[in-house]
Design an enzyme around this catalytic site. Structure first.
Site, PDB file in Angstrom:
ATOM      1  N   HIS A 133     -19.578   4.102   0.702  1.00 38.66           N
ATOM      2  CA  HIS A 133     -18.903   4.768  -0.401  1.00 38.66           C
ATOM      3  C   HIS A 133     -18.773   4.054  -1.675  1.00 38.66           C
ATOM      4  O   HIS A 133     -18.416   3.252  -2.503  1.00 38.66           O
ATOM      5  CB  HIS A 133     -17.403   4.452  -0.139  1.00 38.66           C
ATOM      6  N   HIS A 207      -9.019   6.914  -0.813  1.00 45.13           N
ATOM      7  CA  HIS A 207      -9.328   6.830   0.576  1.00 45.13           C
ATOM      8  C   HIS A 207      -8.210   5.932   1.237  1.00 45.13           C
ATOM      9  O   HIS A 207      -7.501   4.987   1.687  1.00 45.13           O
ATOM     10  CB  HIS A 207     -10.597   5.319   0.517  1.00 45.13           C
ATOM     11  N   GLU A 346      -9.932  12.332   4.070  1.00 47.72           N
ATOM     12  CA  GLU A 346     -10.167  12.213   2.677  1.00 47.72           C
ATOM     13  C   GLU A 346     -11.068  13.768   2.580  1.00 47.72           C
ATOM     14  O   GLU A 346     -12.072  13.803   3.354  1.00 47.72           O
ATOM     15  CB  GLU A 346     -11.714  11.354   3.120  1.00 47.72           C
TER      16      GLU A 346
HETATM   17  C1  BGC Z   1     -15.433   6.725   7.211  1.00 46.49           C
HETATM   18  C2  BGC Z   1     -15.612   4.460   8.253  1.00 46.49           C
HETATM   19  C3  BGC Z   1     -15.254   3.567   7.398  1.00 46.49           C
HETATM   20  C4  BGC Z   1     -14.099   3.166   6.233  1.00 46.49           C
HETATM   21  C5  BGC Z   1     -13.623   2.412   5.544  1.00 46.49           C
HETATM   22  C6  BGC Z   1     -14.167   5.753   6.233  1.00 46.49           C
HETATM   23  O1  BGC Z   1     -13.805   6.774   5.173  1.00 46.49           O
HETATM   24  O2  BGC Z   1     -15.352   6.610   7.851  1.00 46.49           O
HETATM   25  O3  BGC Z   1     -16.313   4.687   9.327  1.00 46.49           O
HETATM   26  O4  BGC Z   1     -15.127   2.536   7.872  1.00 46.49           O
HETATM   27  O5  BGC Z   1     -13.892   4.828   5.427  1.00 46.49           O
HETATM   28  O6  BGC Z   1     -14.942   1.766   5.217  1.00 46.49           O
END
Ligand code: BGC
Length: 382
Positions: A133, A207, A346
């Site tokens: 991310h 998210h 997402e």
């Molecule tokens: C991911 C997870 C992660 C979460 C928070 C999600 O988009 O797929 O693996 O723990 O985000 O970071």
């Protein structure tokens, strides 16, 4: 990726194409106030949009985060269906990306390494050995510029920011704008625009953690989910795609028909053990809709009757069943967020695409732009 012209054209289109300034707003009221201050003293804004039925959304320029989303249940009762915090500071310290726009590359890049035009790039590694991310200072942690806008669909807020060449290891300067519009019929439309000065990679997503019973109200295992996808991208134990594109048929990953999330989540399946539950990218059915909006997923909470449809022009959907929520984070109204107390849907390009040449491309060429839209549409069923 969809490319629509040169940087100049993009900048012009970002200002003009249907997005006029707030002064012309007559349909819906946006209240702007201070959400709070960060520890370094910077003020953070909050935007509240209430539609004609009383449903509302709150946004902030910190991380372009959705702070709250209050929509009616089958009896008309409004509840906040997203997780978050009551003040800005924890968004920088304790947040597993609650409500945020994630980027420059949403999801994971294997060991933070990729090459572009023959050059190797090393990104910040913030998820064990992988990049997740956008890195340590991803878009979720930036203070964006915010502006109230009036669009053809309704009143909204546009957040924009500039990511410099080299930020978190990414090549090339990138301009990003995300516009949220909340309509009178309870649809949240999110439009992402990015334009590159030099070649780079981009993957933007939202998210939010949803619990349609209301934030903090039990787990999402009773929610029913349908995903319009016949294939998914399995992962290794660090959650990086193996590169395979496998059928969901006769696996716990089959959501082609609506199914309670809890039905198969405990099945003995290596992929579920890697994810600690669902934490995977589904390959959305879209051959006949290439580049157009299509229905990706439908989430329903039988108890409250709330239903959320996800529409997008993106090729992938990460369904994350809140497996890392464990009661240790206390959020809005002092609620400790329980294990699987919310989920994320997402819309995005597939994880690790810069290293997977057969996945849809995420390269954005210098002077070009990329635009994508996702809609979360709320209604009720009896
Ligand atoms: C991911 C997870 C992660 C979460 C928070 C999600 O988009 O797929 O693996 O723990 O985000 O970071």
């Amino acid at each position: 990726m969809k490319r629509i012209g040169t940087l100049l054209l993009v900048a012009a289109s970002m200002l003009n194409a249907g997005w006029a300034l707030a002064e012309q707003d007559s349909r819906m009221k946006v209240v702007v106030d201070e959400f709070g201050k960060l520890v370094d003293g910077r003020g953070v804004d909050r935007y509240t949009i209430e539609n004609s039925s009383g449903a509302s959304i709150q946004l902030t320029n910190l991380g372009a985060v959705i702070l709250s989303l209050k929509v009616p249940d089958k009896k008309g009762k409004l509840d906040d269906v997203v997780l978050g915090f009551d003040e800005p500071a924890p968004y920088l310290t304790d947040s597993p990306y609650f409500g945020a726009v994630v980027g420059r590359y949403a999801n994971r890049i294997d060991e933070g390494e990729f090459s572009l035009n023959g050059n190797n790039y090393s990104l910040a590694t913030n998820n064990d050995q992988n990049h997740l991310h956008g890195g340590n200072l991803g878009f979720d942690k930036l203070l964006w510029d915010g502006q109230v806008v009036e669009t053809d669909l309704g009143t909204g807020v546009r957040f924009s920011t500039v990511s410099d060449d080299g930020d978190e290891g990414y090549p090339g300067q990138l301009f990003v704008a995300v516009t949220y519009v909340f309509t009178d019929d309870n649809a949240l439309e999110i439009n992402y625009q990015s334009s590159a000065v030099d070649d780079t990679v981009v993957n933007l997503s939202q998210h939010s953690y949803f619990n349609l019973a209301g934030q903090g109200d039990g787990s999402i295992l009773d929610h029913t989910l349908q995903i319009n996808a016949d294939f998914y991208t399995p992962v290794d134990r660090t959650l990086i795609p193996t590169g395979e594109i496998l059928s969901v048929k006769q696996t716990p990953f089959d959501f082609t028909q609506p199914k309670p999330i809890g039905r198969d989540i405990k099945a003995k399946h290596e992929q579920l053990s890697f994810g600690g539950g669902y934490d995977h990218n589904w390959v959305l059915r879209r051959s006949e809709f290439e580049g157009q909006m299509h229905l990706a997923a439908v989430l329903t909470d039988p108890g409250s009757g709330r239903k959320m449809e996800v529409l997008t022009d993106q090729p992938g959907l990460q369904f994350y069943s809140g497996n890392f929520l464990d009661g240790s984070v206390t959020g809005k109204e002092g609620v400790a967020y329980a294990y699987r107390g919310a989920l994320a849907l997402e819309t995005q390009h597939y994880p690790d695409s810069p290293n997977q040449p057969h996945f849809p491309r995420t390269t954005l060429r210098g002077g070009e732009s990329f635009t994508t839209t996702t809609i979360y549409r709320f209604s009720v069923v009896n």
